[in-house]
Write a protein that holds these residues in place. Structure first.
Motif, PDB file in Angstrom:
ATOM      1  N   THR A   1      -0.467  -5.146  10.195  1.00 41.00           N
ATOM      2  CA  THR A   1      -0.545  -6.047  11.332  1.00 41.00           C
ATOM      3  C   THR A   1       0.138  -5.317  12.484  1.00 41.00           C
ATOM      4  N   GLY A   2       0.358  -5.997  13.587  1.00 39.22           N
ATOM      5  CA  GLY A   2       1.066  -5.357  14.685  1.00 39.22           C
ATOM      6  C   GLY A   2       2.505  -5.007  14.345  1.00 39.22           C
ATOM      7  N   THR A   3       3.074  -5.696  13.359  1.00 43.68           N
ATOM      8  CA  THR A   3       4.491  -5.457  13.056  1.00 43.68           C
ATOM      9  C   THR A   3       4.747  -4.786  11.721  1.00 43.68           C
ATOM     10  N   LEU A   4       3.815  -4.878  10.790  1.00 43.40           N
ATOM     11  CA  LEU A   4       4.094  -4.424   9.431  1.00 43.40           C
ATOM     12  C   LEU A   4       2.945  -3.624   8.855  1.00 43.40           C
ATOM     13  N   ARG A   5       3.298  -2.650   8.017  1.00 44.36           N
ATOM     14  CA  ARG A   5       2.297  -2.155   7.075  1.00 44.36           C
ATOM     15  C   ARG A   5       2.204  -3.213   5.993  1.00 44.36           C
ATOM     16  N   THR A   6       1.005  -3.697   5.728  1.00 50.26           N
ATOM     17  CA  THR A   6       0.877  -4.776   4.751  1.00 50.26           C
ATOM     18  C   THR A   6       0.413  -4.292   3.386  1.00 50.26           C
ATOM     19  N   SER A   7      -0.009  -3.034   3.294  1.00 48.28           N
ATOM     20  CA  SER A   7      -0.372  -2.522   1.965  1.00 48.28           C
ATOM     21  C   SER A   7       0.896  -2.004   1.305  1.00 48.28           C
ATOM     22  N   PHE A   8       1.637  -2.904   0.705  1.00 53.00           N
ATOM     23  CA  PHE A   8       2.970  -2.573   0.196  1.00 53.00           C
ATOM     24  C   PHE A   8       3.011  -2.437  -1.317  1.00 53.00           C
ATOM     25  N   ASP A   9       1.917  -2.787  -1.996  1.00 54.13           N
ATOM     26  CA  ASP A   9       1.912  -2.670  -3.462  1.00 54.13           C
ATOM     27  C   ASP A   9       0.509  -2.268  -3.917  1.00 54.13           C
ATOM     28  N   TRP A  10       0.332  -2.145  -5.235  1.00 57.46           N
ATOM     29  CA  TRP A  10      -0.953  -1.645  -5.745  1.00 57.46           C
ATOM     30  C   TRP A  10      -2.061  -2.679  -5.673  1.00 57.46           C
ATOM     31  N   SER A  11      -1.724  -3.952  -5.421  1.00 63.82           N
ATOM     32  CA  SER A  11      -2.814  -4.914  -5.260  1.00 63.82           C
ATOM     33  C   SER A  11      -3.332  -4.859  -3.825  1.00 63.82           C
ATOM     34  N   GLU A  12      -2.458  -4.520  -2.890  1.00 63.80           N
ATOM     35  CA  GLU A  12      -2.894  -4.409  -1.491  1.00 63.80           C
ATOM     36  C   GLU A  12      -3.405  -2.998  -1.192  1.00 63.80           C
ATOM     37  N   TYR A  13      -3.070  -2.052  -2.043  1.00 62.39           N
ATOM     38  CA  TYR A  13      -3.571  -0.685  -1.852  1.00 62.39           C
ATOM     39  C   TYR A  13      -4.151  -0.206  -3.177  1.00 62.39           C
ATOM     40  N   PRO A  14      -5.314  -0.772  -3.549  1.00 60.52           N
ATOM     41  CA  PRO A  14      -5.867  -0.406  -4.848  1.00 60.52           C
ATOM     42  C   PRO A  14      -6.365   1.034  -4.868  1.00 60.52           C
ATOM     43  N   ILE A  15      -6.113   1.720  -5.972  1.00 63.31           N
ATOM     44  CA  ILE A  15      -6.698   3.049  -6.177  1.00 63.31           C
ATOM     45  C   ILE A  15      -7.601   2.983  -7.397  1.00 63.31           C
ATOM     46  N   MET A  16      -8.331   4.060  -7.621  1.00 64.79           N
ATOM     47  CA  MET A  16      -9.323   4.030  -8.688  1.00 64.79           C
ATOM     48  C   MET A  16      -8.661   3.886 -10.058  1.00 64.79           C
TER      49      MET A  16
ATOM     50  N   GLY B   1      32.626  14.497  -5.062  1.00 66.36           N
ATOM     51  CA  GLY B   1      32.878  14.616  -6.497  1.00 66.36           C
ATOM     52  C   GLY B   1      31.978  13.758  -7.366  1.00 66.36           C
ATOM     53  N   ARG B   2      31.270  12.791  -6.758  1.00 65.93           N
ATOM     54  CA  ARG B   2      30.383  11.956  -7.577  1.00 65.93           C
ATOM     55  C   ARG B   2      28.928  12.248  -7.217  1.00 65.93           C
ATOM     56  N   PRO B   3      28.144  12.610  -8.216  1.00 68.69           N
ATOM     57  CA  PRO B   3      26.720  12.802  -7.921  1.00 68.69           C
ATOM     58  C   PRO B   3      26.061  11.471  -7.565  1.00 68.69           C
ATOM     59  N   VAL B   4      25.125  11.519  -6.650  1.00 68.18           N
ATOM     60  CA  VAL B   4      24.418  10.315  -6.221  1.00 68.18           C
ATOM     61  C   VAL B   4      22.935  10.467  -6.548  1.00 68.18           C
ATOM     62  N   ARG B   5      22.401   9.462  -7.194  1.00 68.28           N
ATOM     63  CA  ARG B   5      20.953   9.447  -7.446  1.00 68.28           C
ATOM     64  C   ARG B   5      20.358   8.329  -6.606  1.00 68.28           C
ATOM     65  N   LEU B   6      19.439   8.699  -5.740  1.00 71.24           N
ATOM     66  CA  LEU B   6      18.788   7.711  -4.873  1.00 71.24           C
ATOM     67  C   LEU B   6      17.296   7.691  -5.172  1.00 71.24           C
ATOM     68  N   GLN B   7      16.789   6.532  -5.516  1.00 68.22           N
ATOM     69  CA  GLN B   7      15.338   6.403  -5.692  1.00 68.22           C
ATOM     70  C   GLN B   7      14.831   5.305  -4.774  1.00 68.22           C
ATOM     71  N   TRP B   8      13.735   5.586  -4.110  1.00 70.59           N
ATOM     72  CA  TRP B   8      13.095   4.555  -3.294  1.00 70.59           C
ATOM     73  C   TRP B   8      12.384   3.565  -4.197  1.00 70.59           C
ATOM     74  N   MET B   9      12.205   2.356  -3.690  1.00 78.71           N
ATOM     75  CA  MET B   9      11.416   1.362  -4.393  1.00 78.71           C
ATOM     76  C   MET B   9       9.938   1.581  -4.021  1.00 78.71           C
ATOM     77  N   ARG B  10       9.085   1.038  -4.869  1.00 75.97           N
ATOM     78  CA  ARG B  10       7.635   1.159  -4.615  1.00 75.97           C
ATOM     79  C   ARG B  10       7.281   0.764  -3.177  1.00 75.97           C
ATOM     80  N   GLU B  11       7.799  -0.391  -2.747  1.00 76.93           N
ATOM     81  CA  GLU B  11       7.418  -0.912  -1.440  1.00 76.93           C
ATOM     82  C   GLU B  11       8.044  -0.086  -0.322  1.00 76.93           C
TER      83      GLU B  11
END
Ligand code: FES
Ligand code: FES
Lengths: 162, 430, 750
Positions: free
Chosen positions: C670-685, C420-430
């Motif tokens: 790294t062996g355990t993590l994706r480290t490009s988690f934001d726009w400074s670590e994954y710059p685009i044009m 009966g309750r609508p759910v809105r789910l949004q992922w975070m950038r990271e």
């Protein structure tokens, strides 16, 4: 706690945690769509609005810091029937692909043209630099800002708000 | 960017003092002859090895940072250094013959670097750190010359320096030099390793670390005997690199290496302010030279061979928000997305604010600068941290800083955070 | 080496025409809707019909005319920011001969529109455009017949007027509204309903302003992120920093006591918080994400992409095996090319809404596969598919499979917890950066030889790639499916067969070469979560082929354009190369100094989609390694152009995005993590680096079938960049990204 916010010339009393970033108040409490969540980190500009005439990232703007300040969102520039000159230029140039970044782009462009109605191409690029577009609409966005500026500086008027 | 306000201010008031001394004692010293123009050497005049070596040395010296304007062509100068006494502009050091150094001989180049005298015989402002470059070997100068003479020649006239009347009289500089330019080559210290001596040679010479990290005296010269006790740069405090560094315990050779080479590491925050471009430059330097620098700095800090001594993270969340409720709200809305446990940055293993020198220092200047100016990511990457200067008033930033200080350190509260916020406001927004 | 003769090109190359041969793909097209990704489309009922009419031949499933004479048109495709809503509306308006404002387009909705498979692979105009065009022509034919009957004249004596009326020669007319009441459209389409002719077009081929832009420029509710339903709850998933990590949460009683929490949901390793307000949901998520985490999978590879892929077992698939008599090679070249793992990097992180009410589950999604979202939810929740409705709502541009499908399944699971309750789910950038499927890293190895006449006589192309086709079709394909207890297993990746291909896409050169060996080393084990990214393997394959062509042209001492034309028989390919080079001024190009240069790239997407040629002028800075693209000129042939400005907009975007991929992007880990988690670590044009001008020519191909345009520029633009940089610096860069650090290191002491 009640915060009093002046949004698009209207006073609103908002019941919210005073730490709440403006973005969530605009979207959740005031039902405005223009400012978008993109990163919440001040890195993409999707949430750009104007506060006291300056472009700011609303995702990192606690409402507690906003008492007595004038907030302008894209809804305050114009609407579908009467777009302001910047919105109109974006429509004429068809400067959008997915369009998710576009409201933020328009707000950043607006903040430039309000203080400098006739910027150089280089000044436009530098000013727009904080905002990201993933669809690659950049060249059209630049054209739209250029065209808005050309019209405004011809008229000699600052970029108007509604 | 806000360039060297305090630094240049002391430096220029020093000029007035030196004017007197210079005038009285050293009239003979003022005159330097012009050196002959040469025609621009061909690329083939330099061998690849020398050019390559010069490239690394220019990287150590970070020539490109001062000699490049905003988005302008590299080495073509015109970067403004605004001061209360007027504005200096860096020179075009590309090999253009008319506007650059294309017709400078190697001798003229060496004289400029080591004695602060231009090819035409005029004295150069000590914004060019010849007090450090004077220690550089002739062989290294030769390599640097080869590197610069093989850059793309850019025709770019540099604006006239805009100094207040009287201060533009260059012969005054001769007096300044007589007092503060300590000429002489570099002598390796016996009993120290080759790497240590290499590090010292680079740090004292081309890298001119003391230019920012050593305090200056009233006349704008670096204080002898207080080397690396901390100084000022572009509105930021350049923290002491000696034992008095407030984070000394956290630094090791390895962490210094990582900090210099990658601009960040696991035991300290990222390089901010004017150190950002320095670290970006050093990322292009051979590992051996970066570790030599790290080794030498570690020894100055008394951390040679030390292991990290981090101490536990400090987090007085409860008491800080009782003391500074407004600051706490501002922090949750504006800062928590990155700096709160559970944030994206923390999940990535970035350090809590309690680890940062800017938060641990007794002066809030650097923390205020970071908040007001933000921290750009290396070239083209946008922000590591956005500027909050349009988002918050000075008094709000002041509250926020007090909260941060109370929460993440056990140190005494900062004084005049509002003043710090106000002097950190970017130049174009004042 | 085992060879899968998935496609033997020898047979149809013998007939001399690659293009002709690919048209044979007929019956497979239904299944290939969306480029062969996602689940198989619906069964083909009438193979003689064009596009998706094959599977949904009844006219009323596409078009309804209401009593006011207005048309509602249904498409199984989705608006992704590519402008398809407007283009399809134009197609319908043209063939119905109605003004655009009289046509309403309904995009994909499992209970209203046909199933047309995924909106992907540049298939929308091919599948849906062709279907709607034909259906509309059929409807107009029926309208005309009815009108003729009502007016008592012969059917060839009536004409539509473009305003919803049909007129007889004597001037009497009847409106669509009058006919609508008695006209049943529950009839099957015929293949040859008469179409309107190019000379008469009123809507097609003109620049109708995009329907979605007014709302997007004024703060209208334009995106799924903007949906607000009464009683809506906000959800956040609680996860470790990137794929494969598992949080070690505090005891549940402690969590349930957290202020602001409406409900905490846990199922196996899936956790989420629900709150009345979004900001509270975020705060709760952060507080819980401060918990320690562990890596619950194999460590990530940290070596170079080639090392990683070649270290994994591969299945070898022969793509092309052509051997014809040819001259003796006098020069041979071999090169290796690579690209790293790339992020989709949508500006708006993925979002979905779901509501479970009266036994019915509704999911609003911006996934490219709305029908698959329904299938996945049914599988995940053990529900009957009839009880689930999935509706597409626009999101931020996705460029392939980002987190959209994952978040839709997660929202569905959460909705079941709060009937009966609508759910809105949004992922975070990271979360988007950390968990979305990436565009696969790839490598190629090419070798080629030219004879004494500068003809290419040998050509070998090997490509190593993970599958690009991991679109979820059941619960195992989405993250939450792998996290719930008991978990659904991750399905094994499969290659997409040619002619579409995935890692092999565009590995078969369109050029006329007498000898070609192309082998796809399909690497099924995925060390990093991957799926489709705009253009799939075509990006690196075209980059490699077109780089190799320049290397060969150089070895032959020939102009790159002339060398290509000498090896290209396809007239439409020649035409786009010629027209783009003309607009660019290729012939008169002049280097103004060192580190200034020009380059081109060409491909026909999948060898059966749009033709695209891109020309670039660049300046490379020796001291920063920064590449400035001064200008770009492109030409595109996508068949009959429906909305020329919309096509140009897509190609401009493709060029900029491709340049961004090519010059700066790489997911880091790294062996355990994706480290490009934001726009400074994954710059685009950003703005300062985009080309100063981009000029796009759209070829007029009246009467030719529609060909999708969205992905055709990705390969050619990156290739043109590498070629221009090689021209400018004399150094050939073969590993993407051509980052400032890499470029500087190679040229700073030249
Ligand atoms: S959402 Fe505010 S800057 Fe990205
Ligand atoms: S138009 Fe899609 S992100 Fe800018």
């Amino acid at each position: 706690m009640t915060s009093y916010l002046n949004v698009n010339g209207r006073q609103h009393a908002v019941e919210a945690d005073p730490a709440t970033p403006l973005l969530y108040v605009l979207r959740g409490e005031l039902g405005l769509n223009g400012a978008k969540y993109g990163c919440g980190l001040g890195q993409c500009g999707a949430c750009t609005v104007m506060v006291d005439g300056k472009a700011v990232f609303s995702c990192l703007m606690p409402v507690r810091a906003l008492a007595g300040r004038a907030i302008t969102t894209i809804e305050g520039l114009g609407d579908v029937t009467t777009p302001n000159p910047v919105q109109q230029a974006f429509q004429e140039v068809q400067a959008a692909q997915c369009g998710y970044c576009i409201a933020g782009m328009i707000m950043r462009a607006q903040s430039l043209l309000e203080t400098n109605a006739a910027p150089s191409d280089e000044e436009i690029r530098v000013h727009m630099q904080p905002n990201l577009c993933r669809c690659g609409t950049h060249s059209r966005i630049l054209r739209a800002v250029r065209s808005a500026s050309d019209k405004l500086s011809l008229k000699g008027s600052p970029a108007g708000t509604k | 960017m806000n360039i060297g306000r305090r630094h240049v201010q002391t430096l220029l008031s020093g000029l007035a003092v030196s004017a007197l001394c210079g005038g009285l004692f050293a009239a003979w010293y003022v005159y330097e002859p012009a050196l002959d123009r040469i025609s621009r050497p061909e690329r083939s005049a330099f061998d690849m090895g020398t050019v390559k070596k010069g490239e690394q040395l220019a990287t150590v010296g970070d020539c490109i940072v001062c000699h490049t304007a905003g988005n302008g062509p590299p080495f073509a100068g015109s970067r403004p250094l605004p001061t209360p006494f007027g504005t200096l502009y860096s020179t075009n050091i590309t090999p253009d013959e008319r506007t650059g150094i294309g017709n400078w001989s190697q001798e003229a180049f060496a004289r400029a670097l080591k004695q602060g005298v231009s090819r035409d015989g005029s004295h150069l402002y000590p914004a060019l750190p010849y007090e450090h470059f004077t220690h550089v070997t002739d062989d290294d100068i030769r390599s640097l010359y080869a590197f610069l003479m093989t850059r793309q020649a850019v025709v770019a006239d540099v604006p006239e320096n805009k100094l207040l009347p009287g201060l533009g009289f260059r012969p005054l500089l001769a007096g300044w030099k007589m007092l503060f330019l300590h000429r002489g080559g570099f002598a390796p210290l016996a009993g120290k390793t080759e790497a240590w001596n290499r590090g010292k040679y680079l740090v004292d010479g081309l890298a001119h670390c003391g230019g920012c990290h050593t305090p200056r005296n009233i006349a704008g010269g670096e204080k002898r005997g207080s080397e690396f006790a901390g100084g000022l740069a572009e509105g930021w405090i350049a923290p002491p690199l000696d034992r008095s560094n407030p984070s000394a315990g956290r630094w090791t050779e390895a962490s210094l290496f990582a900090y210099l080479k990658n601009a960040d590491n696991g035991s300290h925050g990222i390089a901010g302010g004017p150190m950002g471009p320095v670290a970006e430059g050093l990322s292009k330097l051979d590992d051996a030279d970066v570790s030599a620098i790290a080794l030498y700095i570690a020894s100055v800090m008394g951390r040679e061979g030390a292991t990290p001594d981090d101490g536990p993270a400090i987090d007085n969340a409860q008491s800080a928000s009782t003391k500074h409720p407004e600051g706490a709200d501002l922090f949750r809305g504006a800062c928590a997305a990155c700096h709160e446990p559970g944030s994206a940055m923390s999940q990535q293993g970035r350090l809590p604010l309690s680890a940062l020198t800017s938060v641990r220092m007794a002066d809030p200047a650097n923390a205020a600068s970071a908040v007001m100016m933000g921290i750009p990511a290396p070239s083209g990457g946008g922000n590591l941290m956005p500027s909050f200067s349009s988002a918050m008033s000075e008094s709000q930033v002041a509250d926020l800083l007090q909260y941060v200080r109370a929460r993440f350190t056990n140190g005494s509260p900062w004084k005049d955070t509002e003043g710090a916020a106000s002097s950190a406001r970017p130049e174009d927004e004042r | 080496m085992t060879i899968d003769p998935l496609l033997s090109r020898r047979s149809f190359l013998a007939s001399g025409g690659i293009v002709v041969a690919f048209a044979l793909a007929g019956p497979a097209l239904g299944q290939l809707a969306g480029g062969g990704e996602g689940s198989a489309g619906p069964p083909v009922l009438n193979p003689s019909l064009p596009g998706s009419l094959k599977s949904s031949p009844y006219l009323d499933s596409w078009i309804q005319i209401d009593p006011e004479g207005r048309a509602t048109v249904f498409t199984g495709k989705a608006e992704l920011g590519q402008g398809i809503r407007t283009a399809l509306m134009q197609v319908a308006a043209e063939e119905l001969d109605l003004p655009p404002r009289s046509v309403t387009l309904v995009t994909v909705d499992t209970s209203r529109t046909p199933d047309e498979g995924l909106t992907a692979g540049s298939h929308s105009m091919q599948d849906s455009g062709a279907a709607i065009r034909n259906a509309a022509a059929n409807v107009r034919m029926h309208l005309e017949r009815s009108a003729a009957k009502m007016l008592g004249v012969a059917v060839d004596a009536v004409v539509t007027q473009g305003d919803g009326t049909i007129t007889a020669r004597d001037g009497r007319s009847v409106s669509y509204a009058e006919i609508a009441a008695s006209l049943s459209l529950h009839v099957e389409a015929i293949a040859d309903a008469p179409r309107r002719q190019a000379g008469d077009f009123r809507t097609m081929g003109t620049n109708v302003p995009r329907l979605d832009i007014p709302a997007k420029t004024t703060g209208g509710a334009a995106f799924i992120q903007d949906m607000r339903l009464p009683g809506m709850l906000h959800a956040r998933v609680v996860r470790g920093p990137s794929e494969g990590t598992r949080l070690l949460l505090p005891p549940e009683a402690e969590i349930r006591a957290m202020p602001g929490l409406f409900k905490f949901v846990r199922n196996g390793n899936f956790q989420a918080v629900l709150a009345e307000r979004e900001w509270d949901a975020i705060g709760l998520m952060r507080a819980l994400q401060a918990s320690p985490f562990e890596l619950a999978r194999d460590p990530f590879p940290t070596g170079a992409v080639g090392e990683t892929l070649k270290g994994l077992p591969s299945r070898d698939i022969r793509i092309v095996d052509v051997h014809q008599p040819a001259g003796q090679p006098v020069k041979r070249l071999s090169s290796r090319f690579s690209r790293p793992w790339l992020s989709h990097g949508s500006i708006g992180p993925s979002c979905a809404l779901a509501m479970f009410d009266h036994d019915l589950l509704t999911i609003w999604t911006h996934s490219q596969g709305t029908f698959d979202v329904r299938r996945v939810a049914a599988d995940l929740l053990g529900m009957s598919i009839e009880k689930i409705r999935a509706i597409h709502v626009e999101g931020s541009g996705c460029y392939g499979q980002n987190g959209a499908d994952d978040v839709a399944a997660e929202a569905a699971l959460l909705a079941l917890q709060v009937p009966g309750r609508p759910v809105r789910l949004q992922w975070m950038r990271e979360q988007e950066f950390g968990w979305e499927p990436l565009g696969p890293g790839m490598i190629t190895e090419l070798s080629a030889g030219i004879d004494a006449n500068n003809r290419i006589v040998e050509w070998r192309h090997e490509v190593w790639s993970n599958p690009h086709n991991n679109r979820p079709v059941n619960a195992g394909g989405v993250l939450v499916g792998n996290e719930v207890s008991p978990p659904f297993p991750i399905p094994e990746g499969k290659p997409i067969p040619m002619p579409e291909g995935d890692g092999s896409r565009n590995s078969n050169p369109l050029y006329d070469l007498p000898n070609m060996d192309v082998v796809y080393h399909f690497v099924k084990d995925m060390p990093i979560r991957v799926s489709a990214l705009r253009s799939l393997g075509a990006h690196l394959n075209v980059f490699s082929i077109e780089s190799m062509f320049d290397e060969l042209a150089d070895a032959a001492g020939q102009d790159p354009l002339a060398f290509r034309l000498a090896h290209m028989a396809d007239e439409r390919a020649r035409q786009v190369m010629r027209s783009a080079s003309g607009a660019f001024g290729w012939k008169d190009r002049k280097k103004t100094g060192q580190f200034h240069g020009f380059g081109m790239g060409f491909a026909r997407y999948k060898n059966l989609g749009a033709h695209c040629a891109v020309f670039l002028e660049v300046a490379v800075n020796q001291d920063t390694g920064r590449i400035s693209v001064r200008r770009a000129a492109a030409s595109v042939d996508c068949g009959e152009p429906v909305s020329p400005d919309g096509i140009a907009n897509q190609v401009e975007g493709a060029i900029i995005q491709s340049l961004s991929w090519c010059t700066r992007e790489a997911v880091t880990n790294t062996g355990t993590l994706r480290t490009s988690f934001d726009w400074s670590e994954y710059p685009i044009m950003r703005f300062l680096d985009v080309p100063e001008s981009i000029e796009v020519t759209v070829e007029k191909q009246s009467g030719q079938p529609f060909l999708g345009v969205a992905e055709c520029g990705q390969g050619p633009a990156s290739a043109a960049l590498a070629n221009a940089v090689a021209d400018a610096t004399g150094v050939r860069f073969r590993d993407m990204p051509l980052s400032p650090e890499r470029v500087r290191a190679a040229i700073v002491t030249l």
